[in-house]
Each structure stands twice: as C-alpha cells, then as structure tokens.
Write a protein that holds these residues in place. Structure first.
Motif, PDB file in Angstrom:
ATOM      1  N   SER A  89      11.994   2.745  -0.614  1.00  0.00           N
ATOM      2  CA  SER A  89      12.523   1.749  -0.810  1.00  0.00           C
ATOM      3  C   SER A  89      13.650   1.330   0.143  1.00  0.00           C
ATOM      4  O   SER A  89      14.298   2.336   0.428  1.00  0.00           O
ATOM      5  N   VAL A  90      14.049   0.243   0.654  1.00  0.00           N
ATOM      6  CA  VAL A  90      14.983  -0.093   1.419  1.00  0.00           C
ATOM      7  C   VAL A  90      15.811  -1.245   0.941  1.00  0.00           C
ATOM      8  O   VAL A  90      15.534  -1.963   0.029  1.00  0.00           O
ATOM      9  N   ALA A  91      17.022  -1.349   1.403  1.00  0.00           N
ATOM     10  CA  ALA A  91      17.988  -2.559   0.835  1.00  0.00           C
ATOM     11  C   ALA A  91      18.660  -3.213   2.048  1.00  0.00           C
ATOM     12  O   ALA A  91      18.855  -2.667   3.063  1.00  0.00           O
ATOM     13  N   SER A  92      18.863  -4.686   1.863  1.00  0.00           N
ATOM     14  CA  SER A  92      19.525  -5.426   2.818  1.00  0.00           C
ATOM     15  C   SER A  92      20.899  -5.350   2.318  1.00  0.00           C
ATOM     16  O   SER A  92      21.424  -5.566   1.214  1.00  0.00           O
ATOM     17  N   THR A  93      21.574  -5.125   3.454  1.00  0.00           N
ATOM     18  CA  THR A  93      23.142  -5.312   3.240  1.00  0.00           C
ATOM     19  C   THR A  93      24.013  -5.824   4.363  1.00  0.00           C
ATOM     20  O   THR A  93      24.569  -5.574   5.152  1.00  0.00           O
ATOM     21  N   GLY A  94      23.746  -7.202   4.186  1.00  0.00           N
ATOM     22  CA  GLY A  94      24.287  -8.091   5.236  1.00  0.00           C
ATOM     23  C   GLY A  94      24.100  -8.064   6.554  1.00  0.00           C
ATOM     24  O   GLY A  94      22.707  -7.835   6.938  1.00  0.00           O
ATOM     25  N   ALA A  95      24.813  -8.154   7.420  1.00  0.00           N
ATOM     26  CA  ALA A  95      24.461  -8.062   9.019  1.00  0.00           C
ATOM     27  C   ALA A  95      24.222  -6.686   9.298  1.00  0.00           C
ATOM     28  O   ALA A  95      23.464  -6.562  10.323  1.00  0.00           O
ATOM     29  N   LYS A  96      24.345  -5.819   8.325  1.00  0.00           N
ATOM     30  CA  LYS A  96      23.811  -4.456   8.873  1.00  0.00           C
ATOM     31  C   LYS A  96      22.162  -4.271   8.724  1.00  0.00           C
ATOM     32  O   LYS A  96      21.758  -3.323   9.185  1.00  0.00           O
ATOM     33  N   GLY A  97      21.487  -5.294   8.227  1.00  0.00           N
ATOM     34  CA  GLY A  97      20.021  -5.254   8.202  1.00  0.00           C
ATOM     35  C   GLY A  97      19.743  -4.317   7.137  1.00  0.00           C
ATOM     36  O   GLY A  97      20.182  -4.138   6.024  1.00  0.00           O
ATOM     37  N   ILE A  98      18.620  -3.510   7.421  1.00  0.00           N
ATOM     38  CA  ILE A  98      17.997  -2.785   6.370  1.00  0.00           C
ATOM     39  C   ILE A  98      18.505  -1.133   6.472  1.00  0.00           C
ATOM     40  O   ILE A  98      18.707  -0.587   7.419  1.00  0.00           O
ATOM     41  N   ALA A 134       5.880   3.938 -10.084  1.00  0.00           N
ATOM     42  CA  ALA A 134       5.245   3.481 -11.071  1.00  0.00           C
ATOM     43  C   ALA A 134       5.601   1.974 -11.270  1.00  0.00           C
ATOM     44  O   ALA A 134       4.669   1.240 -11.829  1.00  0.00           O
ATOM     45  N   THR A 135       6.716   1.526 -11.121  1.00  0.00           N
ATOM     46  CA  THR A 135       7.359   0.232 -11.199  1.00  0.00           C
ATOM     47  C   THR A 135       6.768  -0.851 -10.295  1.00  0.00           C
ATOM     48  O   THR A 135       6.895  -2.118 -10.339  1.00  0.00           O
ATOM     49  N   GLN A 136       6.108  -0.304  -9.233  1.00  0.00           N
ATOM     50  CA  GLN A 136       5.861  -1.225  -8.110  1.00  0.00           C
ATOM     51  C   GLN A 136       4.560  -0.448  -7.318  1.00  0.00           C
ATOM     52  O   GLN A 136       4.682  -0.188  -6.197  1.00  0.00           O
ATOM     53  N   ARG A 137       3.622  -0.501  -8.156  1.00  0.00           N
ATOM     54  CA  ARG A 137       2.350   0.399  -7.527  1.00  0.00           C
ATOM     55  C   ARG A 137       2.066   0.157  -6.081  1.00  0.00           C
ATOM     56  O   ARG A 137       1.801  -1.195  -5.699  1.00  0.00           O
ATOM     57  N   GLY A 138       2.115   1.090  -5.168  1.00  0.00           N
ATOM     58  CA  GLY A 138       1.587   1.026  -3.885  1.00  0.00           C
ATOM     59  C   GLY A 138       2.629   0.460  -2.722  1.00  0.00           C
ATOM     60  O   GLY A 138       2.445   0.750  -1.627  1.00  0.00           O
ATOM     61  N   ARG A 139       3.894   0.430  -3.469  1.00  0.00           N
ATOM     62  CA  ARG A 139       4.917   0.161  -2.360  1.00  0.00           C
ATOM     63  C   ARG A 139       5.222   1.157  -1.292  1.00  0.00           C
ATOM     64  O   ARG A 139       5.235   0.644  -0.060  1.00  0.00           O
ATOM     65  N   ASP A 140       5.355   2.065  -1.866  1.00  0.00           N
ATOM     66  CA  ASP A 140       5.804   3.380  -1.033  1.00  0.00           C
ATOM     67  C   ASP A 140       4.594   3.463   0.430  1.00  0.00           C
ATOM     68  O   ASP A 140       5.169   3.322   1.369  1.00  0.00           O
ATOM     69  N   PHE A 141       3.384   3.464   0.039  1.00  0.00           N
ATOM     70  CA  PHE A 141       2.709   3.749   0.948  1.00  0.00           C
ATOM     71  C   PHE A 141       2.423   2.278   1.852  1.00  0.00           C
ATOM     72  O   PHE A 141       2.136   2.546   3.153  1.00  0.00           O
ATOM     73  N   GLY A 142       2.628   1.183   1.402  1.00  0.00           N
ATOM     74  CA  GLY A 142       2.772   0.066   1.894  1.00  0.00           C
ATOM     75  C   GLY A 142       3.789   0.060   3.004  1.00  0.00           C
ATOM     76  O   GLY A 142       3.699  -0.452   4.377  1.00  0.00           O
ATOM     77  N   ILE A 143       4.914   0.611   2.544  1.00  0.00           N
ATOM     78  CA  ILE A 143       5.964   0.725   3.752  1.00  0.00           C
ATOM     79  C   ILE A 143       5.665   1.510   4.898  1.00  0.00           C
ATOM     80  O   ILE A 143       5.788   1.228   5.935  1.00  0.00           O
ATOM     81  N   ASP A 230       7.414  -7.391   7.745  1.00  0.00           N
ATOM     82  CA  ASP A 230       8.917  -7.288   7.409  1.00  0.00           C
ATOM     83  C   ASP A 230       8.782  -6.268   6.408  1.00  0.00           C
ATOM     84  O   ASP A 230       8.653  -6.472   5.255  1.00  0.00           O
ATOM     85  N   THR A 231       9.477  -5.145   6.748  1.00  0.00           N
ATOM     86  CA  THR A 231       9.741  -3.862   5.989  1.00  0.00           C
ATOM     87  C   THR A 231      10.575  -4.308   4.767  1.00  0.00           C
ATOM     88  O   THR A 231      10.187  -3.655   3.617  1.00  0.00           O
ATOM     89  N   LEU A 232      11.267  -5.194   4.755  1.00  0.00           N
ATOM     90  CA  LEU A 232      12.168  -5.365   3.661  1.00  0.00           C
ATOM     91  C   LEU A 232      11.556  -6.301   2.572  1.00  0.00           C
ATOM     92  O   LEU A 232      11.450  -6.112   1.513  1.00  0.00           O
ATOM     93  N   LYS A 233      10.835  -6.959   3.094  1.00  0.00           N
ATOM     94  CA  LYS A 233       9.936  -8.093   2.417  1.00  0.00           C
ATOM     95  C   LYS A 233       8.735  -7.270   1.586  1.00  0.00           C
ATOM     96  O   LYS A 233       8.492  -7.163   0.310  1.00  0.00           O
TER      97      LYS A 233
END
Length: 431
Positions: A89-98, A134-143, A230-233
């Motif tokens: 997973s990734v996270a957005s932190t303002g101007a620093k992006g992902i 387990a909480t978001q099936r397929g997310r990691d492979f989708g990334i 969009d990786t964050l989306k």
C-alpha cells in the motif's frame, strides 16, 4: 540482444541454476543477495561459492538493494527475482506525493526497472499475493500490475503447482512474466486475441498447458479507464478477484481460472525418487520423539480462551504420518529443520524406521544439484534456504522459452538491420 540476466533477491541461486541448466548461453551480469539482521550471510556465500568458481559473473552484491544506485547495475535482457510478499500500500502526504511504502522490496524492483527497462522480467512470489490483503482483495497485485503498466510493460501471470507438471514438490507459487511493449515479441503477441494468449500462445500457456476453458469465463477490468493508472487510487480503492491465470495489456486486466494439463513429462517424480538409500542415524526419530510427532501430526480439538475471555474450540485436521513417498513432497517451509507439524517425516528405505529428511533430499525436492548448500552454512540454515527456494525444474522450462523468444528477437533485429542497410545502399546508388 544478449542472453544476459540480472538476479535480485538471489538466495542460493535458484533462478540462475534453472537458466544455466537450460542453456550455456545465459550470462548473469549482476546479482544481489542480502539477508537483513543476519550476522553471517550464508545464502550469499553459497551463491558466491558456486558462481565465482565458474567465473560466470562480473560482480556480486551483498548489501541492502535499497543502497544500490540503479546506474551501478549493468544493462541486462532479463531481470529475475523471487521477492517476499509484503504490504504494497501507498499513502499520500501533501506535496511529497506517494510515499509510506511498506512493500519495500517491490518498490526497489520498480526503481530498477524504471532506470534499466530490460525487455523481459520474470518474478516469483507466494500464491496468496493475488488475494492480499484480506481487507482489500487483489490490491497488492493490482499495484504491481499498475506499476509495470506505467513503465511500458505488458504482463502475464500464472499460479503454478510444480507437482501438477510432473515435478517432485506440491509447491504453489505465483510467477509473473512482463515484456516491454517495444519488443517484437509483444508486437507479435498483440496480433492474437486475449483468449488465445491465455489458452495456448502466452508465455506460460505455451509451456505449462491448461485444459480448454470457455471464453466467457474470462473476467476483466479496465484500470486505465477506471483508475487512470494512478497508483494512489489503486492503493486506496482497487479490489479485484484475480484468478490463477491472467494477462494485462493496453490498460486492461484479464483473468481466468485454469486447470493444469501436464504434457511436460510422462513420469510423475515422487518423494521416493529423491530419497537417499542410507542416511545418518541422527535423522531417525527416537521412541521418545515418536510420541510427540504423532501428537503434532494428528487431529486436535483443544479448548482455548480468547483475549476477551470467551472459550472456544481450536480444531486442527490430521496430516499423513509418515508422508507417503509414492507422491510428490508437500510444500517445504523454512521451519523444516524444527520439530514442527509441517516438517516432513518419511519411512526410511533401508530400515523402515521413521526419519526426517536430510538437507540433500530437501535440495532434490527443489531440483538443486546434490549438496548445493553444503558450503559451510549450518545444517538448520540449509533447511531454511530450501524452504525459501523455488522449484528449479520450472525455471529451466521458462528459461528455454525465453531463450527461444530472445533468439527470434535477435533474428528480427538482424533482418531489420540488413534491410535498412540495403535501403541506404540503394538510395546512395540512385543518387
């Protein structure tokens, strides 16, 4: 185009062993192996012991891959690696992006691919990668697919159980093959429809055959249209039911559940085929231990108390004890050296007594040469290395296919070069 390899997270060299068994043309130009928090780097020393002696590598790297500048890595045709399954997973932190990247090792692969853009990529991971988290099936492979797509790659994947293609271990692993869209291979494959690629003509389907399936069984999702790559989306909201086979091309993911059809070998390699005839007495179970092993392997119903204070029954089914030697071995884990429910116990061929597997037998179960890890590491770490390894037999077949693909790339390039020279000569003559 050359037959060159860069091997990341090399372990004791499973990818390289498989490639070099398939053809002597392959040359590994760079390899990295680093075991965090280990004072003695046994796996790296094993890798160096075998391949430095052969003179077949220009440089070894035994530092954290994050500390290696991408420009330090030589250009290569194929990037390979078995990277650990983590949270991507990734996270957005303002101007620093992902940022906030937790699946550190995947992001290092992405960093190197972005800088080097090798034509081909072959990666290996655990089968649960397709379903995590387990909480978001397929997310990691989708990334992962999204990252590869943004770098100009098309992707094919397959969850392969080595035993279903005749080999000696029931080990299920996710293999990922990525091809850059600038290659002739991609252009030729793009002329075929998705069904043909998944059923017959893809990288995996052309090696590891599958039973025919109806075209309408293929599910798809357009991540370019829905998520704009969009990786964050993707990280925030992507969910998808990835099946054991699939491809990604032109912004769309296609997936289908396939059934193996073994045409690779007429003989199923079993545990009996890899067992030694005579082993040291230390591997034989004592009468005292036998009772403990019988309990661990057997079915259980144990009353337990949760943190909240309520009682419940913990139930566990039995495991075959001893392991049947007329079938492939079960999946070997890194805990194989311990007294553990998952540890293999077999009936000794010479004495009929129950015993543990030897390190050499564990190497054979993964398709390595005998005593591959007998390079000064502790016996327990020899087991650990094999619990982490892949089944080399599968890599050998994949490497043969890649050799064939690259050979065609070379012939096409030579044809284009000759054609361009001929055109240039004609133009000069006419002038």
């Amino acid at each position: 185009m050359e037959y060159t390899i860069c091997e990341l997270f090399a372990g004791v060299g499973g990818f390289r062993v498989g490639f070099e068994k398939s053809s002597l043309d392959w040359k590994t130009v760079w390899a990295n192996q680093w075991e965090p928090s280990k004072k003695v780097q046994y796996a790296f020393e094993c890798y160096k012991h075998h391949f430095q002696a052969s003179g077949g590598i220009d440089e070894f790297s035994n530092i954290d891959i994050a500390q290696v500048p991408a420009n330090h890595i030589p250009n290569h045709t194929v990037l390979v690696g078995g990277f650990p399954c983590q949270d991507y997973s990734v996270a957005s932190t303002g101007a620093k992006g992902i940022q906030g990247k937790k699946g550190v090792l995947w992001w290092e692969i992405e960093r190197i691919l972005e800088a080097k853009r090798p034509p081909f990529v072959l990666l290996e991971n655990v089968d649960r990668l397709l379903k995590s988290p387990a909480t978001q099936r397929g997310r990691d492979f989708g990334i992962i697919i999204n990252c590869l797509g943004k770098l100009g790659y098309s992707v094919e994947w397959r969850v392969i159980n080595a035993a279903e293609y005749g080999f000696q271990q029931r080990r299920r692993r996710t293999f990922i093959f990525a091809v850059h869209n600038s290659t002739n291979y991609y252009k030729e494959l793009g002329k075929q429809d998705v069904y043909e690629e998944l059923q017959h003509s893809g990288f995996f389907s052309s090696i590891f055959n599958v039973e025919n399936f109806p075209q309408e069984f293929i599910n798809s999702i357009d991540i370019e249209e829905k998520y704009k790559l969009d990786t964050l989306k993707i990280s925030d909201s992507f969910k998808f039911d990835f099946k054991n086979s699939g491809i990604y091309r032109n912004g769309v993911i296609y997936t289908v559940e396939t059934i193996p059809k073994n045409l690779l070998t007429e003989h199923q390699i079993t545990l009996q085929d890899v067992l030694e005839k005579y082993v040291d007495e230390k591997y034989i179970l004592s009468d005292e231990d036998l009772e403990k092993w019988t309990y661990m392997k057997g079915p259980k119903a144990i009353e337990r108390t949760s943190k909240e204070g309520h009682k419940y029954m913990f139930r566990e089914g039995g495991i075959a004890f001893p392991d049947p030697i007329d079938k492939p071995a079960r999946t070997m884990l890194t805990s194989e050296a311990s007294k553990n429910r998952s540890t293999h116990v077999v009936s000794d061929i010479a004495t009929g007594k129950l015993r543990l597997l030897t390190p050499l037998e564990c190497e054979r179960i993964n398709g390595f040469p005998d005593n591959w890890t007998d390079t000064g590491m502790t016996e327990s770490f020899r087991y650990f290395c094999m619990g982490n390894a892949l089944v080399v037999n599968l890599i050998e077949h994949m490497a043969r296919k890649l050799h064939e693909i690259i050979e065609k790339e070379k012939l096409k390039q030579e044809y284009n070069d000759d054609y361009n020279k001929e055109i240039a000569t004609t133009q000069i003559t006419e002038q």
